[in-house]
Write a protein that holds these residues in place. Sequence first.
Motif, PDB file in Angstrom:
ATOM      1  N   LEU A   1     -80.863 -29.053 -72.986  1.00 18.34           N
ATOM      2  CA  LEU A   1     -81.307 -28.930 -71.600  1.00 18.34           C
ATOM      3  C   LEU A   1     -80.382 -28.044 -70.761  1.00 18.34           C
ATOM      4  CD1 LEU A   1     -82.269 -32.673 -70.970  1.00 18.34           C
ATOM      5  CD2 LEU A   1     -83.861 -30.754 -71.164  1.00 18.34           C
ATOM      6  N   ALA A   2     -79.174 -27.827 -71.275  1.00 19.31           N
ATOM      7  CA  ALA A   2     -78.192 -27.009 -70.560  1.00 19.31           C
ATOM      8  C   ALA A   2     -77.599 -25.997 -71.533  1.00 19.31           C
ATOM      9  CB  ALA A   2     -77.104 -27.891 -69.955  1.00 19.31           C
ATOM     10  N   PRO A   3     -78.352 -24.945 -71.870  1.00 15.61           N
ATOM     11  CA  PRO A   3     -77.866 -23.953 -72.839  1.00 15.61           C
ATOM     12  C   PRO A   3     -76.518 -23.381 -72.409  1.00 15.61           C
ATOM     13  CG  PRO A   3     -80.200 -23.610 -72.368  1.00 15.61           C
ATOM     14  CD  PRO A   3     -79.714 -24.638 -71.385  1.00 15.61           C
ATOM     15  N   GLY A   4     -75.604 -23.344 -73.352  1.00 14.04           N
ATOM     16  CA  GLY A   4     -74.245 -22.890 -73.075  1.00 14.04           C
ATOM     17  C   GLY A   4     -73.237 -24.013 -73.102  1.00 14.04           C
ATOM     18  N   ALA A   5     -73.685 -25.246 -72.892  1.00 11.72           N
ATOM     19  CA  ALA A   5     -72.784 -26.393 -73.031  1.00 11.72           C
ATOM     20  C   ALA A   5     -72.397 -26.540 -74.493  1.00 11.72           C
ATOM     21  CB  ALA A   5     -73.449 -27.661 -72.513  1.00 11.72           C
ATOM     22  N   VAL A   6     -71.141 -26.824 -74.762  1.00 13.68           N
ATOM     23  CA  VAL A   6     -70.612 -26.889 -76.121  1.00 13.68           C
ATOM     24  C   VAL A   6     -70.561 -28.350 -76.559  1.00 13.68           C
ATOM     25  CG1 VAL A   6     -68.664 -26.353 -77.633  1.00 13.68           C
ATOM     26  CG2 VAL A   6     -69.247 -24.812 -75.741  1.00 13.68           C
ATOM     27  N   ASN A   7     -71.325 -28.683 -77.584  1.00 13.83           N
ATOM     28  CA  ASN A   7     -71.373 -30.054 -78.091  1.00 13.83           C
ATOM     29  C   ASN A   7     -70.272 -30.248 -79.125  1.00 13.83           C
ATOM     30  OD1 ASN A   7     -71.937 -32.575 -79.052  1.00 13.83           O
ATOM     31  ND2 ASN A   7     -73.894 -32.037 -80.008  1.00 13.83           N
ATOM     32  N   LEU A   8     -69.228 -31.008 -78.753  1.00 14.43           N
ATOM     33  CA  LEU A   8     -68.119 -31.307 -79.656  1.00 14.43           C
ATOM     34  C   LEU A   8     -68.201 -32.720 -80.221  1.00 14.43           C
ATOM     35  CD1 LEU A   8     -65.221 -29.749 -77.534  1.00 14.43           C
ATOM     36  CD2 LEU A   8     -66.363 -28.742 -79.514  1.00 14.43           C
ATOM     37  N   CYS A   9     -69.275 -33.449 -79.917  1.00 17.73           N
ATOM     38  CA  CYS A   9     -69.391 -34.838 -80.380  1.00 17.73           C
ATOM     39  C   CYS A   9     -69.475 -34.877 -81.910  1.00 17.73           C
ATOM     40  CB  CYS A   9     -70.607 -35.514 -79.761  1.00 17.73           C
ATOM     41  SG  CYS A   9     -70.479 -35.769 -77.982  1.00 17.73           S
ATOM     42  N   GLY A  10     -68.567 -35.602 -82.510  1.00 21.63           N
ATOM     43  CA  GLY A  10     -68.515 -35.683 -83.954  1.00 21.63           C
ATOM     44  C   GLY A  10     -67.831 -34.507 -84.612  1.00 21.63           C
ATOM     45  N   GLN A  11     -67.431 -33.494 -83.820  1.00 25.10           N
ATOM     46  CA  GLN A  11     -66.782 -32.305 -84.369  1.00 25.10           C
ATOM     47  C   GLN A  11     -65.263 -32.386 -84.278  1.00 25.10           C
ATOM     48  OE1 GLN A  11     -68.917 -30.062 -85.822  1.00 25.10           O
ATOM     49  NE2 GLN A  11     -70.402 -31.630 -85.180  1.00 25.10           N
ATOM     50  N   THR A  12     -64.759 -33.314 -83.512  1.00 28.09           N
ATOM     51  CA  THR A  12     -63.311 -33.455 -83.341  1.00 28.09           C
ATOM     52  C   THR A  12     -62.869 -34.842 -83.801  1.00 28.09           C
ATOM     53  OG1 THR A  12     -63.392 -34.432 -81.123  1.00 28.09           O
ATOM     54  CG2 THR A  12     -63.444 -32.019 -81.264  1.00 28.09           C
ATOM     55  N   SER A  13     -61.632 -34.934 -84.195  1.00 29.92           N
ATOM     56  CA  SER A  13     -61.001 -36.243 -84.341  1.00 29.92           C
ATOM     57  C   SER A  13     -60.664 -36.762 -82.946  1.00 29.92           C
ATOM     58  CB  SER A  13     -59.726 -36.122 -85.165  1.00 29.92           C
ATOM     59  OG  SER A  13     -58.777 -35.331 -84.474  1.00 29.92           O
ATOM     60  N   LEU A  14     -60.316 -38.028 -82.851  1.00 30.91           N
ATOM     61  CA  LEU A  14     -59.889 -38.561 -81.558  1.00 30.91           C
ATOM     62  C   LEU A  14     -58.646 -37.823 -81.078  1.00 30.91           C
ATOM     63  CD1 LEU A  14     -60.016 -40.544 -79.204  1.00 30.91           C
ATOM     64  CD2 LEU A  14     -58.830 -42.232 -80.645  1.00 30.91           C
ATOM     65  N   ALA A  15     -57.738 -37.516 -81.989  1.00 31.06           N
ATOM     66  CA  ALA A  15     -56.526 -36.788 -81.613  1.00 31.06           C
ATOM     67  C   ALA A  15     -56.880 -35.436 -81.011  1.00 31.06           C
ATOM     68  CB  ALA A  15     -55.618 -36.612 -82.828  1.00 31.06           C
ATOM     69  N   GLU A  16     -57.795 -34.716 -81.635  1.00 27.47           N
ATOM     70  CA  GLU A  16     -58.193 -33.401 -81.118  1.00 27.47           C
ATOM     71  C   GLU A  16     -58.908 -33.526 -79.786  1.00 27.47           C
ATOM     72  OE1 GLU A  16     -58.737 -31.270 -85.505  1.00 27.47           O
ATOM     73  OE2 GLU A  16     -60.410 -32.309 -84.537  1.00 27.47           O
ATOM     74  N   ALA A  17     -59.741 -34.554 -79.646  1.00 29.74           N
ATOM     75  CA  ALA A  17     -60.440 -34.759 -78.374  1.00 29.74           C
ATOM     76  C   ALA A  17     -59.443 -34.995 -77.243  1.00 29.74           C
ATOM     77  CB  ALA A  17     -61.407 -35.931 -78.483  1.00 29.74           C
ATOM     78  N   ILE A  18     -58.419 -35.793 -77.499  1.00 31.88           N
ATOM     79  CA  ILE A  18     -57.396 -36.044 -76.476  1.00 31.88           C
ATOM     80  C   ILE A  18     -56.706 -34.739 -76.090  1.00 31.88           C
ATOM     81  CG2 ILE A  18     -55.184 -37.167 -76.026  1.00 31.88           C
ATOM     82  CD1 ILE A  18     -56.152 -39.473 -77.847  1.00 31.88           C
ATOM     83  N   ASP A  19     -56.322 -33.965 -77.097  1.00 29.77           N
ATOM     84  CA  ASP A  19     -55.608 -32.720 -76.817  1.00 29.77           C
ATOM     85  C   ASP A  19     -56.481 -31.737 -76.037  1.00 29.77           C
ATOM     86  OD1 ASP A  19     -53.409 -33.706 -78.149  1.00 29.77           O
ATOM     87  OD2 ASP A  19     -53.892 -32.742 -80.047  1.00 29.77           O
ATOM     88  N   LEU A  20     -57.751 -31.625 -76.414  1.00 35.11           N
ATOM     89  CA  LEU A  20     -58.641 -30.685 -75.727  1.00 35.11           C
ATOM     90  C   LEU A  20     -58.990 -31.159 -74.323  1.00 35.11           C
ATOM     91  CD1 LEU A  20     -61.023 -29.761 -78.689  1.00 35.11           C
ATOM     92  CD2 LEU A  20     -59.253 -28.308 -77.667  1.00 35.11           C
TER      93      LEU A  20
END
Length: 340
Positions: free
Chosen positions: A230-249
């Motif tokens: 619904l929002a082209p250009g939004a980057v879906n990172l769900c399931g693509q990062t570890s929790l550690a990477e999500a915190i850092d990003l």
Amino acid sequence: MKKILIVAPAWVGDAIMAQPLYRRLAARYPAVQIDVYAPAWTRPVHARMPEIHATIDNPFAHGSLRLLQRAGEGRRLRAQGYDQAIVLPNSFKSALVPWFAGIRTRTGWAREGRSLIMNDTRVLDPVALPQMVERFAALAQDANQPLQRPVEHPQLKVDDASRQAALNKLQLTADRPIVACCPGAEYGPAKRWPAVHFAALARMRMAMGEQVWLFGSKKDDEIASEIAALAPGAVNLCGQTSLAEAIDLMSLARVVVANDSGLMHVAAALDRPLVAIYGSSSPGFTPPLSHRAEIVTLDLDCSPCFERVCPLGHMNCLNQLEAPLANKAIEKLLLLGAHT
């Protein structure tokens, strides 16, 4: 040197709210060694708390008794020579391992009859200690002492090299301002702001030249994919990062928009400007612990109901909370930031 074992919560948000307790213990006992006994998935959170010496994986799933295995865990930990155990979960089961380990002082709130196996139980006054973070922090003090206020906000430390590694791995750049959106909520759909509203907000922010990154676990990929469609250009990172990477990003975000969830507490502990959206739950018990948070809620007569699924079938508390309200909160945060 005093050695303390913390039996930590299993939920990420609750684990973060325990950090002020660790800071208070470190201040009270300057040479203390604080080890945390916690589920493996919370390791990235504890790794970003400098007060913690070591994390020991708690292998017991929620609701699992496994008495013989708990006795074995206690025997294994006995050799560590802990002086005190502080048990943060309220269940009887969570107090068994420190008991089996023979730890001299076993501290926690008096729940589920576990005074039988704990020798430093405290009687909770929920009026005096309305918030979870306060109940945790109070266990750093001796029994019957009033809580020393204010309670510090949780703080997570981020390593620049790890953050850059996460950017490189996912081929992301921080060359434009980042809006981090966290559309999941493990508790249930009555805490999840609808995808159509997240998408409308994402379109607003991208039209202003900002990036929108969607954070969450693999379980959140369905709603995140809907938002991205619904929002082209939004980057879906769900399931693509570890929790550690999500915190850092997430530490790179200009602002975070989150449901009442573990990632909401991550954002608060990273001191990111935060828009916290509440539907079926209430910020009274587990609010975002940050001076840079705006709570967005409609305060309908039927909420908070604290249910996983809307008992009335309409979920008006979130369906009627539209994107302009959240966007207004973002603009308020950014304006405040510009003047501080």
